[in-house]
Scaffold this active site. Structure first.
Site, PDB file in Angstrom:
ATOM      1  N   ASN A  57     -48.993  20.323  11.346  1.00 42.61           N
ATOM      2  CA  ASN A  57     -49.353  21.112  12.528  1.00 42.61           C
ATOM      3  C   ASN A  57     -48.889  22.559  12.481  1.00 42.61           C
ATOM      4  O   ASN A  57     -49.344  23.378  13.275  1.00 42.61           O
ATOM      5  CB  ASN A  57     -48.818  20.452  13.802  1.00 42.61           C
ATOM      6  CG  ASN A  57     -49.422  19.084  14.024  1.00 42.61           C
ATOM      7  OD1 ASN A  57     -50.283  18.633  13.261  1.00 42.61           O
ATOM      8  ND2 ASN A  57     -48.969  18.410  15.050  1.00 42.61           N
TER       9      ASN A  57
ATOM     10  N   ASN B  50     -55.554  19.500  12.423  1.00 42.38           N
ATOM     11  CA  ASN B  50     -54.455  20.323  12.931  1.00 42.38           C
ATOM     12  C   ASN B  50     -53.900  21.309  11.909  1.00 42.38           C
ATOM     13  O   ASN B  50     -53.458  22.398  12.269  1.00 42.38           O
ATOM     14  CB  ASN B  50     -53.331  19.440  13.485  1.00 42.38           C
ATOM     15  CG  ASN B  50     -53.754  18.747  14.761  1.00 42.38           C
ATOM     16  OD1 ASN B  50     -54.571  19.257  15.526  1.00 42.38           O
ATOM     17  ND2 ASN B  50     -53.212  17.566  15.008  1.00 42.38           N
TER      18      ASN B  50
ATOM     19  N   ASP C  31     -57.678  16.985   3.564  1.00 45.62           N
ATOM     20  CA  ASP C  31     -58.382  15.716   3.792  1.00 45.62           C
ATOM     21  C   ASP C  31     -59.459  15.943   4.843  1.00 45.62           C
ATOM     22  O   ASP C  31     -59.292  16.767   5.735  1.00 45.62           O
ATOM     23  CB  ASP C  31     -57.402  14.632   4.249  1.00 45.62           C
ATOM     24  CG  ASP C  31     -56.672  14.990   5.534  1.00 45.62           C
ATOM     25  OD1 ASP C  31     -56.932  14.338   6.559  1.00 45.62           O
ATOM     26  OD2 ASP C  31     -55.845  15.927   5.540  1.00 45.62           O
TER      27      ASP C  31
ATOM     28  N   TYR D 184     -44.878   9.498   4.333  1.00 41.90           N
ATOM     29  CA  TYR D 184     -46.224  10.086   4.276  1.00 41.90           C
ATOM     30  C   TYR D 184     -46.760  10.183   2.849  1.00 41.90           C
ATOM     31  O   TYR D 184     -47.922  10.553   2.652  1.00 41.90           O
ATOM     32  CB  TYR D 184     -46.217  11.496   4.878  1.00 41.90           C
ATOM     33  CG  TYR D 184     -45.791  11.545   6.320  1.00 41.90           C
ATOM     34  CD1 TYR D 184     -46.592  10.992   7.316  1.00 41.90           C
ATOM     35  CD2 TYR D 184     -44.586  12.121   6.700  1.00 41.90           C
ATOM     36  CE1 TYR D 184     -46.201  11.028   8.650  1.00 41.90           C
ATOM     37  CE2 TYR D 184     -44.194  12.164   8.027  1.00 41.90           C
ATOM     38  CZ  TYR D 184     -45.008  11.622   8.995  1.00 41.90           C
ATOM     39  OH  TYR D 184     -44.625  11.663  10.304  1.00 41.90           O
TER      40      TYR D 184
ATOM     41  N   HIS E  40     -53.757  11.596   4.678  1.00 37.69           N
ATOM     42  CA  HIS E  40     -53.483  12.941   5.183  1.00 37.69           C
ATOM     43  C   HIS E  40     -52.777  13.800   4.148  1.00 37.69           C
ATOM     44  O   HIS E  40     -52.717  15.015   4.285  1.00 37.69           O
ATOM     45  CB  HIS E  40     -52.625  12.818   6.452  1.00 37.69           C
ATOM     46  CG  HIS E  40     -52.968  13.782   7.542  1.00 37.69           C
ATOM     47  ND1 HIS E  40     -54.204  14.380   7.711  1.00 37.69           N
ATOM     48  CD2 HIS E  40     -52.210  14.273   8.564  1.00 37.69           C
ATOM     49  CE1 HIS E  40     -54.188  15.176   8.768  1.00 37.69           C
ATOM     50  NE2 HIS E  40     -52.994  15.130   9.296  1.00 37.69           N
TER      51      HIS E  40
END
Length: 186
Positions: A66, A112, A91, A15, A20
């Site tokens: 989340n 989320n 973001d 990631y 994100h």
């Protein structure tokens, strides 16, 4: 005066440089410019430093996006930071790439990480620094888009945009959200 800056993102090398994770990237630059380092603490990577006689605490939740609210809640309680002194760097698909906006409150808009924070704070009255990542993806491909890296053209612009985000944060902690929005939101 104490402030908690929360850079949203997901942990793990897969990631690292995705859209994100812009919250993590901004938090990293904020720490770098203040000559501080992150430590893996409870529910987050954590650092602290002084800026203009204010105490700044910065976290990058390790809970995955989340469950970001879990880390935010813990560190707000632990450090006794009032909600008006937190700023979430996030973001935002609704803003064109390169657009940066400070908002004193607002909806999660389907994000989320923000939904999780709203759940633990019991509302939307917290400041967020929205970093526009654009919405250049085919219908139904939103997840792939936010978890993808920036385009080569965007990558060239990222360092200046991340610096601008740090400028927003420094302004937020030194003069507050209203004056920051007046001066920097364009």
């Amino acid at each position: 005066m104490k402030y908690l800056i929360i850079g949203l993102g997901n942990i793990g090398p897969e990631y690292a440089d995705t859209r994100h994770n812009i919250g993590f990237m901004v938090a990293d630059e904020l720490a770098k410019q203040s000559h501080s380092s992150f430590f893996n603490m409870r529910l987050a990577y954590y650092t602290e430093f002084a800026y203009k006689s204010r105490k700044i605490f910065v976290i990058k939740p390790t809970t995955y996006m989340n469950l970001s609210g879990k880390a935010v809640n813990y560190w707000m309680q632990e450090l006794r930071i009032p909600v008006e002194n937190i700023l979430v760097v996030v973001d935002d698909l609704a803003l064109p790439f390169g657009t940066i906006r400070l908002k004193p409150k607002g909806s999660a808009a389907g994000h989320n990480g923000l939904k999780s924070i709203e759940g633990v704070l019991g509302g939307t009255d917290y400041a967020r620094l929205r970093f526009g990542i654009g919405d250049n993806f085919p219908k139904g491909r939103q997840v792939d888009y936010v978890l993808s890296g920036f385009d080569p053209d965007e990558q060239k612009e990222l360092p200046a945009l991340i610096d601008r985000s740090v400028e927003f944060i420094n302004s937020f902690v030194s003069v507050g959200p209203e004056l920051t929005m007046t001066r920097l939101n364009k």
